[in-house]
Design an enzyme around this catalytic site. Sequence first.
Site, PDB file in Angstrom:
ATOM      1  N   ASP A  90      -3.634   5.940   6.443  1.00 42.63           N
ATOM      2  CA  ASP A  90      -4.044   7.190   7.088  1.00 42.63           C
ATOM      3  C   ASP A  90      -4.962   6.820   8.257  1.00 42.63           C
ATOM      4  O   ASP A  90      -4.473   6.500   9.338  1.00 42.63           O
ATOM      5  CB  ASP A  90      -4.722   8.057   6.019  1.00 42.63           C
ATOM      6  N   GLU A 111       0.840  -1.205   0.000  1.00 38.52           N
ATOM      7  CA  GLU A 111       0.000   0.000   0.000  1.00 38.52           C
ATOM      8  C   GLU A 111       0.872   1.251   0.000  1.00 38.52           C
ATOM      9  O   GLU A 111       2.007   1.227   0.492  1.00 38.52           O
ATOM     10  CB  GLU A 111      -0.908  -0.068   1.249  1.00 38.52           C
TER      11      GLU A 111
HETATM   12  P1  5GP Z   1      -7.209   5.419   4.860  1.00 38.89           P
HETATM   13  O1  5GP Z   1      -8.213   4.446   4.339  1.00 38.89           O
HETATM   14  O2  5GP Z   1      -6.074   4.767   5.619  1.00 38.89           O
HETATM   15  O3  5GP Z   1      -7.837   6.518   5.653  1.00 38.89           O
HETATM   16  O4  5GP Z   1      -6.629   6.189   3.611  1.00 38.89           O
HETATM   17  C1  5GP Z   1      -5.638   5.685   2.821  1.00 38.89           C
HETATM   18  C2  5GP Z   1      -5.657   6.349   1.469  1.00 38.89           C
HETATM   19  O5  5GP Z   1      -5.898   7.765   1.559  1.00 38.89           O
HETATM   20  C3  5GP Z   1      -4.312   6.232   0.806  1.00 38.89           C
HETATM   21  O6  5GP Z   1      -4.196   5.016   0.080  1.00 38.89           O
HETATM   22  C4  5GP Z   1      -4.274   7.451  -0.084  1.00 38.89           C
HETATM   23  O7  5GP Z   1      -4.910   7.136  -1.312  1.00 38.89           O
HETATM   24  C5  5GP Z   1      -5.105   8.466   0.649  1.00 38.89           C
HETATM   25  N1  5GP Z   1      -4.248   9.429   1.388  1.00 38.89           N
HETATM   26  C6  5GP Z   1      -4.106   9.547   2.729  1.00 38.89           C
HETATM   27  N2  5GP Z   1      -3.243  10.519   3.046  1.00 38.89           N
HETATM   28  C7  5GP Z   1      -2.806  11.025   1.873  1.00 38.89           C
HETATM   29  C8  5GP Z   1      -1.858  12.064   1.531  1.00 38.89           C
HETATM   30  O8  5GP Z   1      -1.231  12.720   2.363  1.00 38.89           O
HETATM   31  N3  5GP Z   1      -1.675  12.296   0.196  1.00 38.89           N
HETATM   32  C9  5GP Z   1      -2.328  11.597  -0.774  1.00 38.89           C
HETATM   33  N4  5GP Z   1      -2.071  11.915  -2.036  1.00 38.89           N
HETATM   34  N5  5GP Z   1      -3.217  10.619  -0.493  1.00 38.89           N
HETATM   35  C10 5GP Z   1      -3.439  10.329   0.821  1.00 38.89           C
HETATM   36 MG    MG Z   2      -3.901   3.593  -1.333  1.00 40.57          MG
END
Ligand code: 5GP
Ligand code: MG
Length: 180
Positions: A107, A103
């Site tokens: 986040d 991955e």
């Molecule tokens: P989660 O499901 O863990 O909240 O989010 C993960 C996804 O959010 C990552 O695979 C990515 O696509 C997006 N994401 C989270 N933080 C960032 C960031 O700082 N920059 C970018 N471009 N995408 C992020």
């Molecule tokens: Mg992703």
Amino acid sequence: MEKVTLHDKTFRLLYSHDELCDAVKMCADKISADYKDKEPLFISVLNGSFMFTAELMKRIDVPKGEVCFIKVSSYQDMESTGTVSHLIGLNRTIVGRDIVIVEDMVDSGCSMYNLVNKFKEDGARSIRIATMFIKPNALKFPITVNYVGKELENDFVVGFGLDYNEYGRQLSDLYVLDEN
Ligand code: 5GP
Ligand code: MG
């Protein structure tokens, strides 16, 4: 480049490609040791993971490793208020397999939580997560992340596969939003 402008925002250099690749190498060495005698299936989650996956795979030494790519697409369900996610591109069985999810960024952990549960239901033997980036202070879901490239603050970053509205994925360095 010290700064880059994408759409309406400016970003400043956070980590160079060399620094990122040093972190990738450390993940690769751990994975190589852990999976030396196994037959892992590395499942890369597109789009963001394409660059991390390439750099990681070049440095991994696991003779019987396989690599495949999936995409988790989510769309607004018109019948309900929730967002429905589904997985495309997994064209083989994962029953009894040792899975390593590759991955770009963890986040809140929501995406990985859902994916791990899906692979468990589908009969994977073991599931581990390798992520290039993690924001430890943003984590809300109960997941174990086994291999981490770099820990980041809760700031928005682009480059090394990550985009801002589809721009910036191809940048080899990592940039962070410049608030000034
Ligand atoms: P989660 O499901 O863990 O909240 O989010 C993960 C996804 O959010 C990552 O695979 C990515 O696509 C997006 N994401 C989270 N933080 C960032 C960031 O700082 N920059 C970018 N471009 N995408 C992020
Ligand atoms: Mg992703």
